[in-house]
Design a protein around this motif. Structure first.
Motif, PDB file in Angstrom:
ATOM      1  N   ARG A   1     115.251 -55.630  79.300  1.00  0.00           N
ATOM      2  CA  ARG A   1     113.991 -55.340  79.995  1.00  0.00           C
ATOM      3  C   ARG A   1     113.774 -56.359  81.102  1.00  0.00           C
ATOM      4  NH1 ARG A   1     108.189 -56.597  78.361  1.00  0.00           N
ATOM      5  NH2 ARG A   1     106.879 -54.902  79.143  1.00  0.00           N
ATOM      6  N   GLU A   2     113.662 -55.868  82.315  1.00  0.00           N
ATOM      7  CA  GLU A   2     113.442 -56.757  83.459  1.00  0.00           C
ATOM      8  C   GLU A   2     111.989 -57.241  83.493  1.00  0.00           C
ATOM      9  OE1 GLU A   2     115.572 -57.926  85.448  1.00  0.00           O
ATOM     10  OE2 GLU A   2     117.341 -56.642  85.410  1.00  0.00           O
ATOM     11  N   ARG A   3     111.047 -56.300  83.397  1.00  0.00           N
ATOM     12  CA  ARG A   3     109.625 -56.655  83.465  1.00  0.00           C
ATOM     13  C   ARG A   3     108.797 -55.436  83.100  1.00  0.00           C
ATOM     14  NH1 ARG A   3     107.497 -54.421  88.147  1.00  0.00           N
ATOM     15  NH2 ARG A   3     109.049 -53.796  89.718  1.00  0.00           N
ATOM     16  N   SER A   4     107.509 -55.667  82.834  1.00  0.00           N
ATOM     17  CA  SER A   4     106.554 -54.583  82.691  1.00  0.00           C
ATOM     18  C   SER A   4     106.172 -54.078  84.070  1.00  0.00           C
ATOM     19  CB  SER A   4     105.320 -55.057  81.927  1.00  0.00           C
ATOM     20  OG  SER A   4     104.315 -54.074  81.964  1.00  0.00           O
TER      21      SER A   4
ATOM     22  N   ALA B   1     104.552 -57.893  88.836  1.00  0.00           N
ATOM     23  CA  ALA B   1     105.370 -57.848  90.053  1.00  0.00           C
ATOM     24  C   ALA B   1     106.609 -58.716  89.899  1.00  0.00           C
ATOM     25  CB  ALA B   1     104.547 -58.312  91.266  1.00  0.00           C
ATOM     26  N   GLU B   2     106.507 -59.813  89.179  1.00  0.00           N
ATOM     27  CA  GLU B   2     107.637 -60.725  89.019  1.00  0.00           C
ATOM     28  C   GLU B   2     108.427 -60.365  87.774  1.00  0.00           C
ATOM     29  OE1 GLU B   2     106.179 -64.667  88.889  1.00  0.00           O
ATOM     30  OE2 GLU B   2     105.303 -64.630  90.905  1.00  0.00           O
ATOM     31  N   ALA B   3     109.733 -60.561  87.881  1.00  0.00           N
ATOM     32  CA  ALA B   3     110.631 -60.236  86.767  1.00  0.00           C
ATOM     33  C   ALA B   3     110.489 -61.264  85.644  1.00  0.00           C
ATOM     34  CB  ALA B   3     112.083 -60.175  87.241  1.00  0.00           C
ATOM     35  N   GLN B   4     110.501 -60.782  84.398  1.00  0.00           N
ATOM     36  CA  GLN B   4     110.509 -61.639  83.208  1.00  0.00           C
ATOM     37  C   GLN B   4     111.558 -61.080  82.249  1.00  0.00           C
ATOM     38  OE1 GLN B   4     106.541 -61.712  81.663  1.00  0.00           O
ATOM     39  NE2 GLN B   4     105.828 -63.215  83.127  1.00  0.00           N
TER      40      GLN B   4
ATOM     41  N   LYS C   1     110.358 -50.442  75.304  1.00  0.00           N
ATOM     42  CA  LYS C   1     108.923 -50.652  75.481  1.00  0.00           C
ATOM     43  C   LYS C   1     108.423 -49.755  76.615  1.00  0.00           C
ATOM     44  CE  LYS C   1     108.786 -55.399  73.769  1.00  0.00           C
ATOM     45  NZ  LYS C   1     108.386 -56.783  74.046  1.00  0.00           N
ATOM     46  N   PRO C   2     107.300 -49.084  76.405  1.00  0.00           N
ATOM     47  CA  PRO C   2     106.790 -48.183  77.443  1.00  0.00           C
ATOM     48  C   PRO C   2     106.400 -48.958  78.722  1.00  0.00           C
ATOM     49  CG  PRO C   2     105.766 -47.744  75.310  1.00  0.00           C
ATOM     50  CD  PRO C   2     106.499 -49.034  75.181  1.00  0.00           C
ATOM     51  N   TYR C   3     106.379 -48.197  79.809  1.00  0.00           N
ATOM     52  CA  TYR C   3     105.883 -48.688  81.106  1.00  0.00           C
ATOM     53  C   TYR C   3     106.610 -49.969  81.515  1.00  0.00           C
ATOM     54  CZ  TYR C   3     102.344 -48.528  84.817  1.00  0.00           C
ATOM     55  OH  TYR C   3     101.720 -48.403  86.013  1.00  0.00           O
ATOM     56  N   SER C   4     107.975 -49.900  81.482  1.00  0.00           N
ATOM     57  CA  SER C   4     108.782 -51.077  81.764  1.00  0.00           C
ATOM     58  C   SER C   4     109.979 -50.691  82.618  1.00  0.00           C
ATOM     59  CB  SER C   4     109.283 -51.725  80.470  1.00  0.00           C
ATOM     60  OG  SER C   4     108.214 -52.099  79.641  1.00  0.00           O
ATOM     61  N   LEU C   5     110.558 -51.718  83.268  1.00  0.00           N
ATOM     62  CA  LEU C   5     111.768 -51.562  84.072  1.00  0.00           C
ATOM     63  C   LEU C   5     112.933 -52.143  83.274  1.00  0.00           C
ATOM     64  CD1 LEU C   5     113.246 -50.897  86.739  1.00  0.00           C
ATOM     65  CD2 LEU C   5     112.679 -53.228  87.511  1.00  0.00           C
ATOM     66  N   TYR C   6     114.021 -51.332  83.081  1.00  0.00           N
ATOM     67  CA  TYR C   6     115.185 -51.736  82.318  1.00  0.00           C
ATOM     68  C   TYR C   6     116.446 -51.688  83.183  1.00  0.00           C
ATOM     69  CZ  TYR C   6     112.966 -51.831  77.720  1.00  0.00           C
ATOM     70  OH  TYR C   6     112.193 -52.150  76.640  1.00  0.00           O
TER      71      TYR C   6
END
Length: 1188
Positions: A877-880, A884-887, A909-914
């Motif tokens: 998972r890059e971020r939610s 705006a910032e990647a975690q 996890k919903p609403y996330s960038l993978y």
């Protein structure tokens, strides 16, 4: 000779055998969240000893560990407010200290509740009752006068105790009254006489009652029976008054047909409960004494569960079943006729389980079913509860559907774990079962310890364990070594719990086994090892021996066993240990008995044990006396002589010999042995056996060996010494007869092929110059065989091979005299290398907020460069999408076995960038990754609000504060609040509901009831729906006016004055009682004895004929050592003629050790141990206790 064998599986095999046969119920590991489970509780009907503390068990497990509470008689039992009650730490078990208290104060129905955040479990209703042993009521018994031959009933009528007492009849000497077909005790304790005899006259028919819980024995007042002979009375009176007619002519004492004394009438009914004990009784009177027999009119009596008692008068049937219902007919018969009575038996049943509900472990979105199947008569009523609350009173749950004995749970959600209770009841009892539903998303884990080694004997079943846990339930797959998946086909069976069974284990089944547990959240594997051992066999058994006294006896016992097992040899005599005598000498493979005697006769058994099995063989020893004329001596035969080799051929020879002296025991057989001086000098091997009547043997030989032969003779006494060796016989060399076995071809590097085999033995070589011709060629390629010849080796390495291609390999034995037979080719593979390319055309199809499917094009076989293991998908998972910032989070990895082109990625996890990439995996390692591929997950339901606080609690209002969820899983649309009042009996009131926008974090609730507990339910919402609910409780403040009313009474002056007056009155009464008590004088029992003229009283006396003195104020004290009921309600008759005053009678009690409970002394306090320290002989009551 007696021979027996016994095979024993290893402990590990027994363990997995148990696991393989057990049910497939899942156990949640204790480190995972789970609702409470009751693990131990007291029985439903719990009778307590009033002298001991009460211990009510309630143990439970769960994660987090549950808290406990109790109800008594349906209301909350506040343990902390009772100083006598202690709840054990981390437990619900209650310890009630009843010292100084009356035990009946704590009688009642108790129920334990164990709860944590995932649910609530409840115990059975535990009915606590105090054991009781009430005293016999006072009665004055008149003598019973009966005529010879009539029937008679002596009633016992014991006091009703808890539990009921055990009844028996004895005399004044504490001897059991004899019983037989004429005189017997009924089930109710009464003593029945079918007809009386003159010998029945006596004055000491005494009924005793033994109360098992309090360990006390009470006796009824003795009954006197006088039997009259009316014919003798008539003759005496007639002679005295010169009467010619009988004075008593109505004589009922003559012979008569039987009739029933119990039960009365021609028929009766009786009810029995399924699983209980049915006791039917028929007691008849008549003269001669009737005999009673039984049969069932509608079928046969259950012979395996039935027994007769009380001289056939009682029929007892254990473990009652529905089939035992029907008409039972008892027949009483004597020489004058018969009588019949029919007992109609109805069988009812308390509820019993057909299928009790079991715990469910479900993954989110799954469906599960709880079943509660019971039977009984009448049909039980089934009631369902959830977390201890009836389902009809619990909050409505659309995912739950109740259909009589079934609860269907559909599309379950995380956080919906709960404990369900099924209560099945009818008029005869109830059943209560807890079954939790635990909603978990858990990757597989293997619970069996890794690298377990299982050992089993050849031809026995083997069980390899693979206990696992996961949610969804993992699928179990087994592999052996590097082979393909093992399916449910011979010889393998995979049980539901994952255990792998091999029906008949063989040596080829030995090896490394791998079990793989997988579900959509991951994969786990575990390795175990199976070792199949050779069985233990006794080759040379002990033989029957006849030995003269003072001679030597030798039993042989030669054993073959698996070389990896440690054997233990034991010798037994008549199935017991050998005598501890230095004449018995135990060697590795024999037992020698020197200077035998007649006591040495018997059966001798040699037992060879290993850790897995055993074998045994037996033989008898007979010792005979040496006769001087003629002397018959039984000994081992002399060794054969004059060994000669004839008919000499390339691979055979004929051996002849002359037998030695048999020593009075015929030769049974000859054993031919050989020694190979070329390959194994000094080692003799058994070659063949011949009958004892033959002196010639045809011997088959191997080439290229230097043979010497010898012969042993065998008779009943034993083996002879070996003969002198024959001359040496050499066989000519020849080409090998066999090729090496266990040929394999496996690559260890990407460019080699290792060919291995098992070498031949020296005797198999057949000649000098043994070598191995190794052949190989690439399979399915038109090319010639390549070969290499090696010596003194068991492998050959072929270098420069292509990567992972099939080869045909074969190994042939050769020596200086030629080649062995043509070998068969086996297929092997050259070594593997890491893959060269990555999967292409990667696509991701997002299914929902937590699940996505990934697709790819498979890598070409030529680019895999090895045995394809599968595809490894790495994603993170890059971020939610809120941020705006990647975690970037920790990378997750899934391995999809085999030649797959798609896979599912759960737990997103919903609403996330993978981001993900894919690698191909073979036996050597992983290939390069595919280019990173990004995808987004849609919105989902939010997580629970981060907190819910209650502040500013007032009489009719309070303030709620909350925080947004830690995981929004989308854009919040608002919050939902529900609340309802809860009364003192935990009943829920009407539900109020409020909605709040997403930007609000506080609200004030007004118009609430004062001094009322409220329960609040709060959750957040997105466009996808509502998230999990969090709950909180609060109580509004009590009205000040009510508080002041409660205080006023204790502060009023009139109330304080009234209490002082009552205390003063009690003090005056105590002083008066003390003065009255001290006025009572003491006097000897003899005077009291003279004052009572009751002829029934028989005072007990000490050796000197008198009692010690005692105070008249102690007449009502319990006898020494007695254990009276804790309620102290020991009632006495109005009459002062108590048998306690005279040492016997209805109030007399006895200790279990047989000593009298009573103490007839003037002392008011004595050491409680004094009775046990008496130097007098033991009381005859000990004899009485032995009958109970």
């Amino acid at each position: 000779m007696d021979r027996k064998r016994k095979w024993v599986l290893s402990s590990g095999a027994l363990l997995v055998l148990f696991l393989g046969c057990m049910t497939t119920a899942l156990e949640v590991p204790l480190d995972l969240p789970q609702p409470p489970t009751i693990t131990h509780q007291s029985p439903k009907d719990f009778i307590i000893d009033p002298r001991e503390n009460i211990l009510i068990y309630c143990e439970a497990k769960g994660k987090p560990h549950p808290s406990f509470s109790w109800t008594r008689n349906g209301t909350h039992f506040d343990v902390e407010k009772d100083s006598k009650v202690l709840m054990k730490p981390s437990s619900g078990t209650l310890v009630i200290d009843i010292s100084g208290e009356k035990a009946e104060a704590y009688e009642g129905i108790y129920q334990c509740t164990a709860r944590n955040e995932h649910g609530t479990a409840v115990s059975n209703n535990i009915f606590i009752r105090q054991s009781r042993s009430p005293l016999w009521s006072k009665e004055r018994k008149e003598a019973i006068m009966v005529q010879v031959g009539v029937s008679l009933v002596l009633q016992c009528g014991p006091p009703a105790g808890l539990p009921p007492p055990i009844i028996f009849w004895m005399d004044n000497n504490f001897q059991r009254l004899p019983q037989n077909t004429r005189v017997s005790q009924a089930l109710n304790g009464d003593l029945y006489f079918s007809n009386v005899l003159l010998d029945d006259t006596r004055n000491d028919y005494i009924c005793y009652a033994r109360f098992p819980h309090t360990q006390t024995i009470q006796q009824k007042q003795p009954i006197t029976v006088k039997v009259l002979d009316m014919d003798a009375i008539n003759e005496t009176v007639a002679a005295l008054y010169n009467y010619t007619n009988n004075l008593f002519v109505d004589s009922p004492s003559g012979e008569r047909r039987p009739s029933f004394m119990a039960p009365l009438g021609r028929s009766s009914t009786q009810m029995a409960l399924r699983g209980g004990v049915l006791e039917l009784e028929c007691i008849a009177e008549g003269l001669p004494t009737p005999e009673v027999s039984w049969y069932k009119e509608s079928g046969d009596l259950p012979s395996s569960r039935m027994s007769f008692h009380n001289f056939q008068k009682t029929l007892k049937i254990a473990d009652v079943m529905e089939a035992d219902a029907g008409d039972y007919r008892c027949t009483a018969k004597n020489s004058l006729g018969s009588a019949h009575h029919t007992i109609k038996v109805n069988v009812k049943a308390a509820p019993f389980w057909i299928s009790a509900p079991r715990n469910l472990i479900l993954a989110p979105k799954e469906t599960g079913i709880l079943t509660c199947r019971v039977s009984g008569d009448p049909k039980p009523q089934i009631a369902w509860s959830v977390n201890g609350v009836p389902i009809k009173d619990s909050p409505k749950d659309t995912s739950r559907k109740v259909e009589d004995d079934t609860v269907i749970l559909s599309d379950v959600q995380t956080g919906s774990s709960a404990v369900y209770q099924c209560n099945a009841s009818n008029e005869f009892g109830y059943l209560l079962a807890n079954a939790f539903v635990n909603v978990l998303a858990e990757a597989p884990r293997v619970l069996t310890p890794p690298n377990n080694v299982y050992q089993v004997i050849t031809n026995n079943p083997a069980f390899l364990d693979c206990a696992s846990f996961g949610s969804p339930i993992p699928t179990i797959t087994w592999f052996k070594d590097s082979q393909t998946s093992i399916l449910n086909r011979d010889p393998y069976v995979i049980h539901n719990n994952g255990t792998l069974e091999i029906n008949v284990a063989q040596s080829l089944n030995s090896g490394k086994y791998t079990c793989i547990a997988s579900n959509n959240l991951g994969t786990r594997e575990n390795h175990v090892y199976l070792e199949v051992k050779e069985p233990t066999r006794i080759l040379a058994q002990p033989e029957y021996m006849v030995v003269q006294r003072n001679r030597k006896a030798v039993f042989e016992c030669k054993v073959k066993h698996d070389p990896t097992l440690i054997p233990t040899m034991n010798w037994l005599k008549d199935n017991g240990e050998l005598p501890d005598d230095e004449r018995f000498l135990v060697d590795t493979d024999s037992l020698t008995i020197n200077e035998v005697t007649e006591e040495d006769e018997g059966t001798y058994t040699c037992v060879m044990n290993t850790t897995l099995d055993q074998d045994s063989a037996s033989a008898m020893l007979t010792v005979v006396e040496a006769t001087p004329t003629p002397a018959i001596v039984y000994e081992e035969p002399d060794p054969p002589t004059d060994l000669e080799l004839t008919d000499q051929r390339e691979r055979s020879v004929q051996l002849t010999w002359i037998p030695g002296d048999e020593h009075n025991s015929p030769t049974q057989k000859f054993l031919v042995q050989y020694e190979d001086l070329l390959h194994q000098a000094g080692v003799w091997h058994n070659l063949t056996e011949e009958e004892g009547t033959k002196t010639t043997a045809h011997l088959d030989l191997s080439p290229y060996a230097y043979y010497s032969f010898r012969v042993l003779a065998v008779n009943h006494v034993g083996y002879s010494q070996p003969s002198q060796p024959s001359r040496q016989y050499r066989t000519n060399p020849a080409a090998p007869d066999v090729n090496p076995t266990d040929v394999h071809g496996v690559g260890t590097e990407h460019n080699n092929l290792v060919i291995s085999w098992k070498e031949l033995t020296g005797l198999q070589s057949n000649g000098p110059g043994l070598q191995y011709k190794v052949n190989w060629r690439q399979k399915d390629v038109e090319e010639d065989w390549l070969s290499e010849t090696v010596a003194n080796a068991s492998k050959y390495v072929v270098s420069g091979t292509p990567t992972f291609v099939p080869y045909e390999v074969k190994v042939q034995a050769v020596n200086d005299y030629g080649n062995g037979p043509a070998p068969e080719a086996v297929v092997g593979y050259s070594g593997e290398d890491v893959p060269m390319s990555a999967p292409e055309s990667v696509q991701v199809l997002v299914q929902n907020g937590t699940l996505a499917e990934v697709h790819w094009e498979p890598v070409l076989t030529s680019m895999v460069r090895g045995r394809l293991q599968g595809y490894k998908v790495s994603y993170w998972r890059e971020r939610s999408l809120h941020q705006a910032e990647a975690q970037q989070e920790e990378q997750q990895v899934l391995l999809f076995s085999g030649n797959r082109t798609d896979g599912r990625l759960p737990g997103l996890k919903p609403y996330s960038l993978y981001t993900l990439n894919i690698r191909v995996v073979n036996g050597k390692g992983e290939g390069p990754p595919s280019p990173n591929h990004n995808f987004e997950t849609p919105e989902g339901v939010p997580g629970p609000p981060s907190f819910l606080r209650i502040k500013n609690t007032d009489m009719d209002s309070l303030t709620l504060e909350w925080g947004p969820p830690q995981d929004n899983n989308g854009r919040l649309t608002g919050y939902t609040l529900k609340y309802q009042p809860v009364n003192s009996s935990n009943e829920l009131g009407p539900v109020e509901e409020m909605m709040f926008p997403a930007n609000e974090t506080t609200v004030i609730l007004a118009d609430l009831k004062y001094s009322t507990r409220y329960k609040f339910y709060f959750n957040a919402k997105t466009i996808k729906g509502s998230g999990p609910t969090i709950t909180e409780e609060a109580v509004t403040i009590m009205d000040e006016a009510m508080k002041s009313d409660q205080v006023d009474l204790a502060t009023q002056g009139w109330f304080i004055g009234l209490m002082c007056a009552i205390a003063l009155l009690i003090l005056v009464l105590l002083i008066i009682c003390f003065i009255k008590r001290n006025k009572g004088g003491k006097y000897p029992v003899k005077e009291k004895e003279d004052a009572h003229q009751d002829p029934e009283i028989q005072p007990m006396k000490d050796d000197d004929g008198t009692f010690g003195e005692y105070s008249d104020t102690e007449d009502h004290k319990p006898l020494k050592g007695s254990r009276t009921p804790s309620n102290g309600t020991v009632k006495r008759d109005d009459s002062d003629d108590s048998l306690v005053d005279y040492g016997e009678g209805g109030d007399g009690q006895f200790n279990e050790d047989g000593s009298f409970i009573g103490q007839y002394s003037g002392k008011k306090e004595k050491d409680t141990h004094e009775g046990n320290e008496s130097s007098e002989a033991p009381s005859p009551v000990n004899a009485m206790n032995s009958f109970v």
